[in-house]
Structures are given as C-alpha cells and as structure tokens.
Design a protein around this motif. Structure first.
Motif: not given
Length: 187
Positions: A133-156
């Motif tokens: 909400r803070f960043f949106a009030r300052l005009g920051f727009a959502s442009s991408v969803t960044r997803r993160v995974v550990g190497t072990g779970p991805l390997r599985r």
C-alpha cells in the motif's frame, strides 16, 4: 507538538548502524537470529555491501538510527534504460508513520536523478500488505511477479524419479542411525 527530525546519510566504511538495523529487519521478517548473525560474522553482508553499484543509507530520527535502504544500479542488466532498484527498505516499528520511509525514498530519488535513471524499481513482498500500500500510494505500479524457489525443491519437481522423497529420506536416515547404534547386551 512538531514533527520529529529525520536525517538520512549514506553509509560509509563503518557498517555498524546498518548491520544493527539489517539484523532487526531480518528477524522482524521471520529469519533466525543465528542465521542472520552468521551472515554478518562470516563477512557475507559486508561483501555484498562492497559490490559495484550497491549503496546504503541510514535514517535517524532525533539522532537515533531507525531505518535504512539498500539500492543497486540496474538490477537485471536487461532494461533499455538505467534503473535504481530499492533492494531493501526498513523502518523500525516504533518509528513508522514519522516520514522515515519517505525521507529514505527522497534520497533514492536524488541518487536516481543524478545517475540519469528514468525508473526506480522495488521488490515488495506480496505478503506485506502495508508495504504494498505504501509503495502504491507513491505511484509504484506492479509490473512483474517474481517467484523464488530453492534448488532442492525445484530438483524434486523437475526430476521426481531421481530425487528422494521425504519418506525415502527419512527411512534411510533411520536405517543409518540404527546401524550406528548397536546396543550391547550385558550378562
């Protein structure tokens, strides 16, 4: 009562104030204090702060350090125009709603303008409703969803037939423990 005085200064060679605030931010976000302390004691944090394009600023409220921001230049290297990325922004809970975050972002804006950057980006955790909400009030727009995974779970997930399942791993550990502990009988 007047507004309290917020001052923002760049972090130089002495990382003491920044480290104290960074540790507080990490623990506040749910990280283990031991893991965070290890990142500082083994030099990983200081090494990260010495990377090219990394800048940090500490905010003080009436002389007490209460917040920080860490920025990087053009984080992904693929943007057609230079960018400054707000990698981390933290304000101590007791100092929130006193203009500390805005003061920190004002300095980030100045840095970006001096560097000729046309955009400022920030990775905001999707789970942090207040920060979004803070960043949106300052005009920051959502442009991408960044997803993160550990190497072990991805390997599985990518090669489940070669990765041990949790059940198989547990069975193997128990088997190894039983072999290591062979009770002796006393007559």
């Amino acid at each position: 009562m007047g507004r309290r005085s917020v001052e923002v200064a760049p972090v130089g060679e002495d990382l003491t104030q920044l480290i104290a605030l960074w540790l507080e931010a990490r623990v506040d976000a749910g990280s283990s204090p031991d893991v965070c302390a290890r990142a500082v004691s083994d030099g990983r944090f200081a090494e990260a702060m010495r990377r090219p394009g990394v800048q940090a600023f500490v905010a003080t409220l009436d002389g007490t350090p209460v917040g920080y921001t860490i920025t990087t230049d053009n984080p992904f290297g693929l943007s057609p125009t230079p960018e400054v990325a707000v990698e981390q922004l933290f304000v101590c809970p007791e100092a929130r709603r006193h203009g500390v975050a805005k003061s920190l972002l004002t300095v980030v804006l100045s840095v970006a303008e001096r560097a000729g950057c046309e955009q400022i980006v920030s990775n905001v955790p999707t789970t942090s409703r207040e920060a979004n909400r803070f960043f949106a009030r300052l005009g920051f727009a959502s442009s991408v969803t960044r997803r993160v995974v550990g190497t072990g779970p991805l390997r599985r997930r990518l090669a489940p037939e070669t990765a041990e399942t949790g059940l198989e791993l547990t069975r193997r550990r128990r088997s190894l423990r039983q072999r290591a502990f062979v009770p002796t009988r006393s007559a």
